[in-house]
Design a protein around this motif. Structure first.
Motif, short mmCIF file in Angstrom:
data_model
loop_
_atom_site.label_atom_id
_atom_site.label_comp_id
_atom_site.label_asym_id
_atom_site.label_seq_id
_atom_site.Cartn_x
_atom_site.Cartn_y
_atom_site.Cartn_z
N GLY A 41 -7.47 -3.22 -14.54
CA GLY A 41 -5.67 -3.35 -14.47
C GLY A 41 -5.98 -2.03 -14.11
N ILE A 42 -5.96 -0.95 -14.52
CA ILE A 42 -5.92 0.78 -14.20
C ILE A 42 -6.30 0.56 -12.71
CG2 ILE A 42 -6.54 3.55 -14.41
CD1 ILE A 42 -7.72 2.54 -16.90
N VAL A 43 -6.86 -0.19 -12.19
CA VAL A 43 -7.51 0.02 -10.34
C VAL A 43 -6.04 -0.68 -9.78
CG1 VAL A 43 -8.80 -0.57 -9.15
CG2 VAL A 43 -9.69 0.19 -11.09
N THR A 44 -5.92 -1.85 -10.18
CA THR A 44 -4.80 -2.66 -9.87
C THR A 44 -3.02 -1.48 -10.19
OG1 THR A 44 -6.53 -4.31 -10.72
CG2 THR A 44 -3.45 -5.36 -10.14
N ALA A 45 -3.12 -1.81 -10.82
CA ALA A 45 -1.81 -0.16 -11.57
C ALA A 45 -1.91 0.46 -10.26
CB ALA A 45 -1.84 -0.55 -12.96
N SER A 46 -2.92 1.39 -10.18
CA SER A 46 -2.97 2.22 -9.14
C SER A 46 -3.21 1.87 -7.54
CB SER A 46 -4.59 2.83 -9.16
OG SER A 46 -4.20 3.92 -10.40
N VAL A 47 -3.51 0.53 -7.66
CA VAL A 47 -3.27 0.85 -6.09
C VAL A 47 -1.66 -0.44 -5.32
CG1 VAL A 47 -4.08 -1.88 -3.91
CG2 VAL A 47 -5.65 -0.31 -5.49
N MET A 48 -0.80 -0.83 -6.81
CA MET A 48 0.08 -1.20 -6.98
C MET A 48 1.44 0.16 -6.82
SD MET A 48 -0.01 -4.64 -9.59
CE MET A 48 1.87 -4.96 -8.60
N VAL A 49 0.72 0.98 -7.35
CA VAL A 49 2.38 2.25 -6.86
C VAL A 49 2.18 3.01 -5.51
CG1 VAL A 49 1.83 4.29 -7.83
CG2 VAL A 49 1.87 3.42 -9.67
N GLU A 50 0.73 2.77 -5.18
CA GLU A 50 0.83 3.21 -3.87
C GLU A 50 1.46 2.66 -2.78
OE1 GLU A 50 -1.91 3.63 0.12
OE2 GLU A 50 -2.37 2.38 -1.56
N GLN A 51 0.60 0.61 -2.88
CA GLN A 51 1.62 -0.02 -1.97
C GLN A 51 2.53 0.18 -1.83
OE1 GLN A 51 -0.68 -2.14 0.92
NE2 GLN A 51 -1.23 0.00 0.31
N PHE A 52 3.69 0.09 -3.23
CA PHE A 52 4.72 0.40 -3.17
C PHE A 52 5.60 1.09 -2.63
CE2 PHE A 52 8.90 1.44 -5.67
CZ PHE A 52 10.04 0.18 -5.75
N GLY A 53 4.97 2.47 -3.10
CA GLY A 53 5.26 3.86 -2.37
C GLY A 53 5.27 3.57 -0.76
N TYR A 54 4.59 2.84 -0.14
CA TYR A 54 4.27 2.68 1.17
C TYR A 54 4.77 1.97 1.88
CZ TYR A 54 1.31 1.86 5.44
OH TYR A 54 0.60 1.00 7.30
N GLY A 55 4.96 0.57 0.46
CA GLY A 55 6.66 -0.55 1.35
C GLY A 55 7.54 -0.07 1.42
N PHE A 56 8.10 1.10 0.67
CA PHE A 56 8.96 1.97 0.57
C PHE A 56 9.86 2.46 1.54
CE2 PHE A 56 12.73 4.85 -1.45
CZ PHE A 56 13.35 4.02 -1.46
N GLY A 57 8.14 3.94 1.67
CA GLY A 57 8.60 4.53 2.59
C GLY A 57 8.83 4.08 4.03
N PHE A 58 8.20 3.00 4.11
CA PHE A 58 7.55 2.32 5.67
C PHE A 58 8.72 1.59 6.32
CE2 PHE A 58 5.89 -0.44 8.71
CZ PHE A 58 5.70 -0.09 9.41
N THR A 59 9.64 1.30 5.26
CA THR A 59 11.45 1.37 5.26
C THR A 59 11.93 1.62 6.77
OG1 THR A 59 11.39 -0.28 3.75
CG2 THR A 59 13.34 0.44 5.14
N ALA A 60 12.19 3.77 6.53
CA ALA A 60 12.20 5.01 7.34
C ALA A 60 11.65 4.88 8.54
CB ALA A 60 12.04 6.44 6.40
N TYR A 61 10.73 4.67 8.62
CA TYR A 61 9.56 4.35 9.52
C TYR A 61 10.11 3.58 10.36
CZ TYR A 61 5.17 5.53 12.54
OH TYR A 61 4.49 5.55 13.46
N MET A 62 10.20 2.21 10.38
CA MET A 62 10.36 1.50 11.41
C MET A 62 12.06 1.24 11.40
SD MET A 62 7.83 -0.68 11.51
CE MET A 62 8.56 -2.06 12.20
N LEU A 63 13.21 2.04 10.74
CA LEU A 63 13.99 1.93 10.70
C LEU A 63 14.27 3.15 12.03
CD1 LEU A 63 16.14 1.43 7.87
CD2 LEU A 63 16.13 0.00 9.97
N TYR A 64 13.77 3.85 11.92
CA TYR A 64 13.92 5.10 13.19
C TYR A 64 13.30 5.26 14.22
CZ TYR A 64 13.54 9.85 15.19
OH TYR A 64 13.45 10.44 16.25
N MET A 65 12.09 3.88 14.43
CA MET A 65 11.86 3.11 15.72
C MET A 65 12.93 2.25 15.94
SD MET A 65 7.73 2.55 15.42
CE MET A 65 8.00 1.42 14.31
N ILE A 66 13.85 1.58 15.05
CA ILE A 66 14.75 1.10 15.86
C ILE A 66 15.86 1.70 16.92
CG2 ILE A 66 17.16 -0.86 15.35
CD1 ILE A 66 15.03 -1.52 12.77
N TYR A 67 15.98 2.94 15.72
CA TYR A 67 17.60 4.00 16.45
C TYR A 67 16.52 4.59 17.53
CZ TYR A 67 20.31 8.45 15.20
OH TYR A 67 20.96 9.36 15.89
#
Length: 424
Positions: free
Chosen positions: A329-355
């Motif tokens: 459970g601890i490992v899963t929660a840790s990976v989910m935190v990292e992946q959630f942040g990656y997904g949220f931050g990647f939005t800016a990356y993709m939108l900047y390329m569109i811009y």
């Protein structure tokens, strides 16, 4: 037999984009897990699987060939058959003593086939649908592409883990798994052979010859590098994921390695759940929330929060490497935190390329941006395994955090319209 020029899009768009996403997952993620289970070193895994990004790096260069030779329908069906053949080739070679070289050759074939399929499928989407339907189905196609990511990293890896238990031979377990995947792609090929429509625009393709198209491509290529601020923009595209590019190559090996080797000792099935299911769901949720946030306030306002979200959650791997928790459970929660942040931050990356791509040649310029994006993943990934084996997992993940600094620096020099991305 009369060719069907139109068909209900629900009959082919979900399956087409599900088939588009799977090979990318097999090449970039599943191959890493497979080679780790087959006792290939982290140095070799990171180096050789990172080279597999190359077809996506250079994809814009041969897209004019796909656009002008034969129909996109032909390329789609042919590439799905080639992907199926490549999967079968991997399956045949895994039980061999020199499996690494031969299986890599088939993964190369799969990578080039998949990148070519991407070009043809995206072009066919525009030819096979009206403008209204293109707008309506864009969310559907993206959803099924994400489902492919989820299926490839989750249930299919869990299947391989179960096969390991049944076969009691890791090579044969993965061989059987890849045979099943090969059969799936042969089924995709025959399904699309009969279900894809024959849009008149695809059959005609008329207009320019290949020579004229290549001349236009050269003009498009030059105009891309004449954009204002292109130097800073390309540095941002290349370094924004400098840390993540190395982390993503070693995350699965770290989770699989024994405790004595600095890992967490998870099983293949555990990886399928932790990284490939829970992690991907968190990634998708982060991306959705990122899109909602930008649509309300614009990308410029959310740029710094997204840069932080992209990089700071990597600290969970520093925690995991030093503590080595044994509770799933601890490992899963840790990976989910990292992946959630990656997904949220990647939005800016993709939108900047569109811009950055906006303008007369927006489609071609966006393709060039994605090529540089793939290059930014390929080059750091190639050396990440060697760095990890030199440092050990604990100091490697600290190194990953140090590699996030260039992204924090270069973001200060970006020029962005404050209203870009905001819903009007």
């Amino acid at each position: 037999m009369k060719k069907v020029t139109t068909r209900n899009a629900w009959a082919w768009i979900p399956s087409l984009y599900f088939a588009e996403g799977l090979p990318y997952v097999f090449v970039m993620t599943v191959s890493v897990i497979m080679y780790k289970r087959l006792n290939v070193s982290n140095t070799d895994i990171a180096l050789y699987t990172s080279w597999l990004y190359l077809p996506w790096v250079i994809k814009p260069i041969w897209s004019p060939v796909v656009d002008n030779l034969r129909t996109k329908r032909f390329w789609i069906i042919s590439m799905q058959l080639l992907v199926g053949g490549a999967l079968a080739g991997v399956a045949f070679t895994l039980p061999m003593s020199n499996f690494f070289q031969y299986s890599l050759a088939f993964l190369w074939l799969m990578a080039f086939s998949s990148a070519t399929h991407d070009i043809a499928a995206d072009g066919f989407y525009m030819l096979g649908l009206s403008t209204h339907d293109q707008a309506f189905f864009v969310g559907i196609r993206n959803t099924f592409y994400r489902f492919a990511m989820l299926a490839g990293q989750g249930p299919l890896v869990i299947l391989a883990g179960h096969m390991e238990g049944i076969a009691e031979n890791t090579s044969w377990a993965w061989s059987i798994t890849f045979f099943i995947l090969a059969g799936l792609f042969v089924a995709f090929c025959f399904w699309h052979l009969f279900i894809l429509p024959h849009p008149p625009a695809d059959d005609q393709r008329g207009g320019k010859g290949l020579k004229d198209v290549m001349a236009d491509f050269l003009e498009t290529f030059v105009s891309f590098f004449q954009k204002p601020g292109i130097g800073v923009a390309l540095v941002f595209i290349l370094v924004f994921r400098l840390g993540e590019a190395q982390l993503v190559k070693l995350a699965s090996p770290f989770l699989l390695d024994d405790l004595a080797d600095g890992g967490l000792g998870l099983t293949t099935s555990n990886i399928g759940f932790v990284y490939g299911t829970a992690g991907i769901i968190a990634l998708m949720l982060g991306g959705i929330l990122g899109g909602i946030a930008v649509s309300r306030h614009g990308m410029k306002k959310w740029l710094w929060p997204m840069v932080l979200a992209m990089n700071l959650p990597n600290l969970v791997y520093v925690f995991l490497a030093f503590v080595q928790p044994q509770h799933l459970g601890i490992v899963t929660a840790s990976v989910m935190v990292e992946q959630f942040g990656y997904g949220f931050g990647f939005t800016a990356y993709m939108l900047y390329m569109i811009y950055l791509s906006d303008g007369r040649h927006k489609t071609a310029h966006y393709a060039l941006c994605t090529g540089f994006m793939a290059l930014g993943m390929m080059l750091p990934g190639m050396v990440s395994g060697w760095i990890q084996e030199m440092m050990g997992y604990q100091y490697f993940f600290i190194w990953v955090m140090i590699c996030t600094i260039p992204g924090f620096v270069v973001v200060n020099f970006l020029k962005i319209d404050p209203t870009f991305g905001m819903k009007r």
